[in-house]
Scaffold this motif. Sequence first.
Motif, PDB file in Angstrom:
ATOM      1  N   VAL A 297       0.836  -1.194   0.000  1.00  0.00           N
ATOM      2  CA  VAL A 297       0.000   0.000   0.000  1.00  0.00           C
ATOM      3  C   VAL A 297       0.873   1.247   0.000  1.00  0.00           C
ATOM      4  N   VAL A 298       1.931   1.248   0.801  1.00  0.00           N
ATOM      5  CA  VAL A 298       2.842   2.398   0.844  1.00  0.00           C
ATOM      6  C   VAL A 298       3.412   2.670  -0.539  1.00  0.00           C
ATOM      7  N   ARG A 299       3.841   1.623  -1.211  1.00  0.00           N
ATOM      8  CA  ARG A 299       4.424   1.792  -2.546  1.00  0.00           C
ATOM      9  C   ARG A 299       3.390   2.339  -3.525  1.00  0.00           C
ATOM     10  N   ALA A 300       2.175   1.796  -3.464  1.00  0.00           N
ATOM     11  CA  ALA A 300       1.134   2.258  -4.381  1.00  0.00           C
ATOM     12  C   ALA A 300       0.762   3.714  -4.116  1.00  0.00           C
ATOM     13  N   VAL A 301       0.655   4.090  -2.843  1.00  0.00           N
ATOM     14  CA  VAL A 301       0.338   5.473  -2.499  1.00  0.00           C
ATOM     15  C   VAL A 301       1.443   6.407  -2.973  1.00  0.00           C
ATOM     16  N   THR A 302       2.696   6.017  -2.726  1.00  0.00           N
ATOM     17  CA  THR A 302       3.824   6.854  -3.149  1.00  0.00           C
ATOM     18  C   THR A 302       3.839   7.025  -4.666  1.00  0.00           C
ATOM     19  N   ARG A 303       3.592   5.941  -5.384  1.00  0.00           N
ATOM     20  CA  ARG A 303       3.557   6.000  -6.851  1.00  0.00           C
ATOM     21  C   ARG A 303       2.441   6.931  -7.320  1.00  0.00           C
ATOM     22  N   PHE A 304       1.288   6.818  -6.702  1.00  0.00           N
ATOM     23  CA  PHE A 304       0.156   7.680  -7.057  1.00  0.00           C
ATOM     24  C   PHE A 304       0.482   9.146  -6.763  1.00  0.00           C
ATOM     25  N   GLN A 305       1.078   9.417  -5.617  1.00  0.00           N
ATOM     26  CA  GLN A 305       1.405  10.801  -5.241  1.00  0.00           C
ATOM     27  C   GLN A 305       2.396  11.422  -6.215  1.00  0.00           C
TER      28      GLN A 305
ATOM     29  N   ARG B 142       2.831  10.611  -9.326  1.00  0.00           N
ATOM     30  CA  ARG B 142       2.177  10.777 -10.623  1.00  0.00           C
ATOM     31  C   ARG B 142       1.294  12.016 -10.645  1.00  0.00           C
ATOM     32  N   HIS B 143       0.783  12.424  -9.496  1.00  0.00           N
ATOM     33  CA  HIS B 143      -0.143  13.560  -9.419  1.00  0.00           C
ATOM     34  C   HIS B 143       0.473  14.770  -8.731  1.00  0.00           C
ATOM     35  N   ASP B 144       1.793  14.813  -8.705  1.00  0.00           N
ATOM     36  CA  ASP B 144       2.525  15.973  -8.177  1.00  0.00           C
ATOM     37  C   ASP B 144       2.163  16.293  -6.730  1.00  0.00           C
ATOM     38  N   LEU B 145       1.920  15.245  -5.953  1.00  0.00           N
ATOM     39  CA  LEU B 145       1.712  15.395  -4.521  1.00  0.00           C
ATOM     40  C   LEU B 145       2.995  15.026  -3.788  1.00  0.00           C
ATOM     41  N   ARG B 146       3.116  15.476  -2.566  1.00  0.00           N
ATOM     42  CA  ARG B 146       4.292  15.129  -1.781  1.00  0.00           C
ATOM     43  C   ARG B 146       4.334  13.616  -1.560  1.00  0.00           C
TER      44      ARG B 146
ATOM     45  N   THR C 237     -12.889  23.593 -11.827  1.00  0.00           N
ATOM     46  CA  THR C 237     -13.194  23.103 -10.480  1.00  0.00           C
ATOM     47  C   THR C 237     -12.677  21.685 -10.302  1.00  0.00           C
ATOM     48  N   TRP C 238     -12.897  20.859 -11.300  1.00  0.00           N
ATOM     49  CA  TRP C 238     -12.362  19.504 -11.246  1.00  0.00           C
ATOM     50  C   TRP C 238     -10.833  19.528 -11.143  1.00  0.00           C
ATOM     51  N   ALA C 239     -10.210  20.454 -11.890  1.00  0.00           N
ATOM     52  CA  ALA C 239      -8.748  20.538 -11.860  1.00  0.00           C
ATOM     53  C   ALA C 239      -8.239  20.847 -10.457  1.00  0.00           C
ATOM     54  N   ALA C 240      -8.974  21.698  -9.731  1.00  0.00           N
ATOM     55  CA  ALA C 240      -8.573  22.021  -8.352  1.00  0.00           C
ATOM     56  C   ALA C 240      -8.662  20.780  -7.481  1.00  0.00           C
ATOM     57  N   LEU C 241      -9.733  20.022  -7.602  1.00  0.00           N
ATOM     58  CA  LEU C 241      -9.872  18.788  -6.832  1.00  0.00           C
ATOM     59  C   LEU C 241      -8.812  17.767  -7.227  1.00  0.00           C
ATOM     60  N   GLN C 242      -8.536  17.660  -8.507  1.00  0.00           N
ATOM     61  CA  GLN C 242      -7.575  16.668  -8.979  1.00  0.00           C
ATOM     62  C   GLN C 242      -6.133  17.069  -8.693  1.00  0.00           C
ATOM     63  N   ALA C 243      -5.963  18.302  -8.206  1.00  0.00           N
ATOM     64  CA  ALA C 243      -4.642  18.739  -7.727  1.00  0.00           C
ATOM     65  C   ALA C 243      -4.551  18.636  -6.213  1.00  0.00           C
ATOM     66  N   GLY C 244      -5.622  18.152  -5.573  1.00  0.00           N
ATOM     67  CA  GLY C 244      -5.618  17.995  -4.129  1.00  0.00           C
ATOM     68  C   GLY C 244      -5.896  19.283  -3.386  1.00  0.00           C
ATOM     69  N   GLU C 245      -6.431  20.298  -4.072  1.00  0.00           N
ATOM     70  CA  GLU C 245      -6.736  21.560  -3.406  1.00  0.00           C
ATOM     71  C   GLU C 245      -8.086  21.487  -2.702  1.00  0.00           C
ATOM     72  N   GLY C 246      -8.330  22.449  -1.852  1.00  0.00           N
ATOM     73  CA  GLY C 246      -9.598  22.498  -1.178  1.00  0.00           C
ATOM     74  C   GLY C 246      -9.473  22.453   0.304  1.00  0.00           C
TER      75      GLY C 246
END
Length: 447
Positions: free
Chosen positions: A345-353, A355-359, A438-447
């Motif tokens: 799960v850690v690896r999958a979360v890190t990979r997802f983050q 890919r989506h420019d999250l920390r 609006t979707w772009a803001a959510l998909q960037a993790g904003e809010g």
Amino acid sequence: MRLGPTGHARARTSVVVAVLVAFCATLLTAGSADAAERRKDGLTGYAFDARCAPTQEQMDAWLTSSPFWGVGVYIGGSTLSCRPTPTDPGQPHLDATWVAAQRAHGWRVLPIWVGPQASCQTGYGDLITPDPTGAYAAADAQGRAEASAAVARAGELGLPSRTTLWYDLEGGFDVANDDCRRSALRFLSGWTSQLHALGFRSGVYSSVSAGIHALDNADNLSPGSYEMPDQVWYAWYNGRATADIDPQWVRGSTWAGQRIHQYEAHVPALYGGVLLTIDRNYLELDGGSQPPRSFLGCGRTRLDFGSYPRLRTGSRGPRVAALQCLLRKGARYHSKLDGRYDRDVVRAVTRFQRRHDLRPTGKADRATWTVLFSAGSTPLMKVGSAGESALRLQRALRAAGARAVKATGVVNVRTTTAVSRLQRRVGLDPTGVVTPETWAALQAGEG
């Protein structure tokens, strides 16, 4: 609805002869006509109508800034006020191209026909014939003739069969006047019968205390005497945006799920920099907007919770299983949905983050949950939008901290209120309309 003055309505010549001819011409087909089939695209939400159909530019501005999904459009009839004059262009842009453009953008187009009015009305130049001969046969024939003309115009505009065509019978007439009421009922029955024979559905607009009351009362006291419309659009200016109806005038169960409520009339409205004078309506048609059949993910995994707290290595439980389910689609996670936050799960979360420019912490924080839920297509959404995208939106908003939002699968006022707050926080115009931005803001993790 707003009709023109008497001078704009042109009385027809030889009306009795004309309507009797129309009556005879339709007798053979009317008896076996079936009511038009129930549509599958139910809708609950807001609609507006103006005196004339707005231009394409005005419609485009309101599409992305107003709460409306429905638009009432006057398409014809002898009492139609939206006609070209030396000082008023009317609506020359209303053609099949205009209709197709609105439908392609998701608008529910509500075509309105406004012809002869109740015989005891004043101020109109074209009236329903009150002659009681043959159980008001002349009025019946008038209604059928109007329906045929409306269907012909609908064909010119590219409106498909099974579309509801709305007859505008203005309120204010004396329902205690027997000939006036009965001829109006027979007229509307002829309208409905002919529309069904021609493959369209019937709608009637009127005051809740006049035309709609008369219809419901007749159906209650003399069922089968008149063919009832499939849907009703009633003027009841109580300022409440609901599809409720006044039980003083209409039974609460009548036309349930098949109503439009005009709750404010002739009010200015400004959206997207465009000012129009409109009537405000709330509709529930074809059973209303419907949620998805299932709210579970990955077969039987629960995805909806009161909160989405930060998860990390060692976390366990149904929220972790929900995270694992979301990661299967968003990060190619192929391990078991066992509710254990392990190395996979850690690896999958890190990979997802990454890919989506999250920390890339490997921990499921609020931004990660928000992006996981909102990932996917970015449709325009308002009150009444429904389905899997509505679920994604509501779950993403809740994950982002909007605790008042529930995952119902149908966008409601609570959802759009949360959208407005999100838009304000991220620097967007707080319209409550879910735009791609609006979707772009959510998909960037904003809010």
